[in-house]
Design a protein around this motif. Structure first.
Motif, short mmCIF file in Angstrom:
data_model
loop_
_atom_site.label_atom_id
_atom_site.label_comp_id
_atom_site.label_asym_id
_atom_site.label_seq_id
_atom_site.Cartn_x
_atom_site.Cartn_y
_atom_site.Cartn_z
N PHE A 165 0.77 -1.38 0.08
CA PHE A 165 -0.11 0.14 0.04
C PHE A 165 0.94 1.14 0.12
O PHE A 165 2.04 1.47 0.73
CB PHE A 165 -0.93 0.02 1.13
N HIS A 166 0.55 2.15 -0.82
CA HIS A 166 1.40 3.40 -0.86
C HIS A 166 0.27 4.63 -0.96
O HIS A 166 -0.48 4.98 -1.53
CB HIS A 166 2.00 3.46 -2.26
N PHE A 167 0.64 5.51 0.08
CA PHE A 167 0.08 6.98 0.16
C PHE A 167 1.29 7.75 0.68
O PHE A 167 1.60 7.91 1.67
CB PHE A 167 -0.86 6.86 1.31
N ALA A 168 1.82 8.63 -0.60
CA ALA A 168 2.92 9.48 -0.34
C ALA A 168 2.62 10.42 0.72
O ALA A 168 3.70 11.11 1.26
CB ALA A 168 3.53 10.03 -1.67
N SER A 169 1.36 10.94 0.73
CA SER A 169 1.27 12.15 1.41
C SER A 169 0.13 12.15 2.52
O SER A 169 -1.11 13.08 2.42
CB SER A 169 1.11 13.43 0.72
N PRO A 170 -0.08 11.23 3.36
CA PRO A 170 -1.35 10.92 4.12
C PRO A 170 -1.52 12.17 5.03
O PRO A 170 -2.57 12.61 5.55
CB PRO A 170 -1.08 9.78 4.96
N GLU A 171 -0.43 13.04 5.51
CA GLU A 171 -0.55 13.88 6.43
C GLU A 171 -0.89 15.37 5.94
O GLU A 171 -1.45 16.30 6.32
CB GLU A 171 0.87 14.00 7.29
N THR A 172 -0.41 15.68 4.60
CA THR A 172 -0.61 17.00 3.93
C THR A 172 -1.23 16.54 2.49
O THR A 172 -0.99 15.67 1.70
CB THR A 172 0.88 17.50 3.62
N ARG A 173 -2.18 17.53 2.24
CA ARG A 173 -3.01 17.34 1.05
C ARG A 173 -2.04 17.82 0.05
O ARG A 173 -1.64 18.82 -0.28
CB ARG A 173 -4.26 18.13 1.05
N ASP A 174 -1.71 16.87 -0.75
CA ASP A 174 -0.82 17.33 -1.90
C ASP A 174 -0.89 16.43 -3.21
O ASP A 174 -0.79 15.21 -3.26
CB ASP A 174 0.93 16.93 -1.36
N ASP A 175 -1.49 16.90 -4.18
CA ASP A 175 -1.76 16.09 -5.47
C ASP A 175 -0.44 16.01 -6.56
O ASP A 175 -0.66 15.65 -7.35
CB ASP A 175 -3.08 16.91 -6.19
N GLU A 176 0.67 16.64 -5.78
CA GLU A 176 1.88 16.33 -6.68
C GLU A 176 2.82 15.52 -5.93
O GLU A 176 3.94 15.47 -6.13
CB GLU A 176 2.39 17.75 -7.06
#
Length: 92
Positions: free
Chosen positions: A75-86
């Motif tokens: 499972f990969h979620f690169a930015s779960p703490e910060t909303r970042d669409d990039e």
């Protein structure tokens, strides 16, 4: 190959998270679900301790991890703490 959560957003729904299945053959991605604020609130409940995280991230991470575990893939979620669409995407 993996389940990935990525941030997205628009003027109608605000921020939301897409859950994607990353596939090897054929190479690509398939949309599994989109987690919006209202869906997240129903999934995690109003009283769930989120540690100040966006409820969409909490719900997407819980659902994405459960699906990845069920399929025995990462499972990969690169930015779960910060909303970042990039945020960086999953790499095999």
């Amino acid at each position: 190959m993996a389940i990935e959560a990525i941030w997205d957003g628009d003027t109608v729904h605000d921020w939301f998270v897409r859950l994607l299945a990353i596939t090897a053959d054929p190479a690509g991605e398939a949309r599994m679900a989109t987690v919006y604020w209202s869906t997240a609130q129903k999934y995690i409940g109003e009283q769930e301790d989120r540690h100040q995280r966006h409820p969409v991230a909490v719900a997407a991470e819980q659902a994405g991890r459960a699906l990845a575990e069920h399929l025995s893939v990462p499972f990969h979620f690169a930015s779960p703490e910060t909303r970042d669409d990039e945020a960086p995407r999953w790499q095999p």
